[in-house]
Design a protein around this motif. Sequence first.
Motif, PDB file in Angstrom:
ATOM      1  N   ASN A 118       1.672  -0.396  -3.053  1.00  0.00           N
ATOM      2  CA  ASN A 118       0.685   0.291  -3.891  1.00  0.00           C
ATOM      3  C   ASN A 118      -0.388  -0.701  -4.310  1.00  0.00           C
ATOM      4  N   ASP A 166      -3.258   2.637   7.934  1.00  0.00           N
ATOM      5  CA  ASP A 166      -4.353   2.962   7.019  1.00  0.00           C
ATOM      6  C   ASP A 166      -3.889   2.937   5.569  1.00  0.00           C
ATOM      7  N   ILE A 167      -4.868   2.788   4.677  1.00  0.00           N
ATOM      8  CA  ILE A 167      -4.620   2.895   3.246  1.00  0.00           C
ATOM      9  C   ILE A 167      -4.948   4.324   2.836  1.00  0.00           C
ATOM     10  N   THR A 168      -3.983   5.020   2.280  1.00  0.00           N
ATOM     11  CA  THR A 168      -4.207   6.389   1.839  1.00  0.00           C
ATOM     12  C   THR A 168      -4.510   6.417   0.354  1.00  0.00           C
ATOM     13  N   GLY A 169      -5.259   7.417  -0.071  1.00  0.00           N
ATOM     14  CA  GLY A 169      -5.630   7.521  -1.477  1.00  0.00           C
ATOM     15  C   GLY A 169      -7.119   7.292  -1.663  1.00  0.00           C
ATOM     16  N   GLY A 229      -4.578   2.955  -3.773  1.00  0.00           N
ATOM     17  CA  GLY A 229      -4.228   3.347  -2.415  1.00  0.00           C
ATOM     18  C   GLY A 229      -2.824   2.899  -2.079  1.00  0.00           C
ATOM     19  N   THR A 230      -2.244   3.510  -1.053  1.00  0.00           N
ATOM     20  CA  THR A 230      -0.860   3.231  -0.672  1.00  0.00           C
ATOM     21  C   THR A 230      -0.770   2.979   0.832  1.00  0.00           C
ATOM     22  N   GLN A 231       0.093   2.044   1.198  1.00  0.00           N
ATOM     23  CA  GLN A 231       0.411   1.797   2.598  1.00  0.00           C
ATOM     24  C   GLN A 231       1.924   1.794   2.766  1.00  0.00           C
ATOM     25  N   THR A 252       6.870   0.192   0.986  1.00  0.00           N
ATOM     26  CA  THR A 252       5.771   0.951   0.401  1.00  0.00           C
ATOM     27  C   THR A 252       4.980   0.029  -0.517  1.00  0.00           C
ATOM     28  N   ALA A 267     -10.989   3.173  -0.462  1.00  0.00           N
ATOM     29  CA  ALA A 267     -11.535   3.257   0.885  1.00  0.00           C
ATOM     30  C   ALA A 267     -12.918   2.623   0.910  1.00  0.00           C
TER      31      ALA A 267
END
Length: 302
Positions: free
Chosen positions: A52, A76-79, A97-99, A50, A82
């Motif tokens: 961050n 994808d990068i979530t959060g 963002g998190t991957q 994970t 973007a």
Amino acid sequence: MNRLNLRRGLAVTAGALIGLAGVATFANPALAHHPEPSGTYCAAQDGKVTVNWSVGNSETDLAGTITKLESTVPGDITGGLAVEATLPKKGEGTLTGTQTHTFTGELPELKLTVEARWERGDRIITEARSVVAQPAGDCAPAEPPSTPASPEPPASPEPTPSATSPAATPSAPAEPEEPVFRLEETCDTMTFLVENPAKGIPFTATFTTEKGVTKKLVSEPGKTTSVSFDAYKGLKVTVKYDVVEDTETIDYTQPKDCAGQGGGLPVTGPAAGAIAGGAAVLLAAGAVLFVMARRRRVRFTA
């Protein structure tokens, strides 16, 4: 998406170039504009990692816009981090963002390249920075401690050999730092600038217009250099580096409000996007150099 993918050749960077047309311009505060990325990761016992990411802004008085994100972590990068997201002013928060990805075998370098754009006065400033995520411990759930086994008696010491111990294996040389590239297009000029870090590598870039006008930029560690061209409709500049075979051609994009006027004017709307796109092309083109050096073990010379 860039014509040259960072994942394809990632290595000397040549990205979002922003230049200035004179010594006085080099002192312009606009040169300070850059994203400030950072990252940490934890790894579970099953290989699930994970990461961050966090990206800040170098500017206290001006918000920016994220124009490109390139990560070596699949997925994808979530959060909130973007493309097209607004980068808050310094001191007003960061984008995060998190991957998450499950790796097999040795963990690769977890690297994020962020490109951002600022619109200040008569210029659009585009620049990219990269960061490698640092370990932040083990994110696997804690397991109850097992009962320790009874200690075994110590083994008899081995006799000390009389021969001289072999020399330690020399460590691998440190990889060079990546230079920072910028692009600036105004109503009058198209300028390319590179800041080569003290631990960078020397290289030469040759810029040639569609009319055959050629200029060379010799980049040396610890120095900042630039080349400029008078801007006009139809201007195209092809960039060639002395350490790779690839070339890139960048079309000049005139700011929206330049028609019939001299001097630089603010750029907004579609023109701004076109400029950012050109900067991204350069970022991908130059990025090839460092990775080529790592993979081919190229010996760079001035």
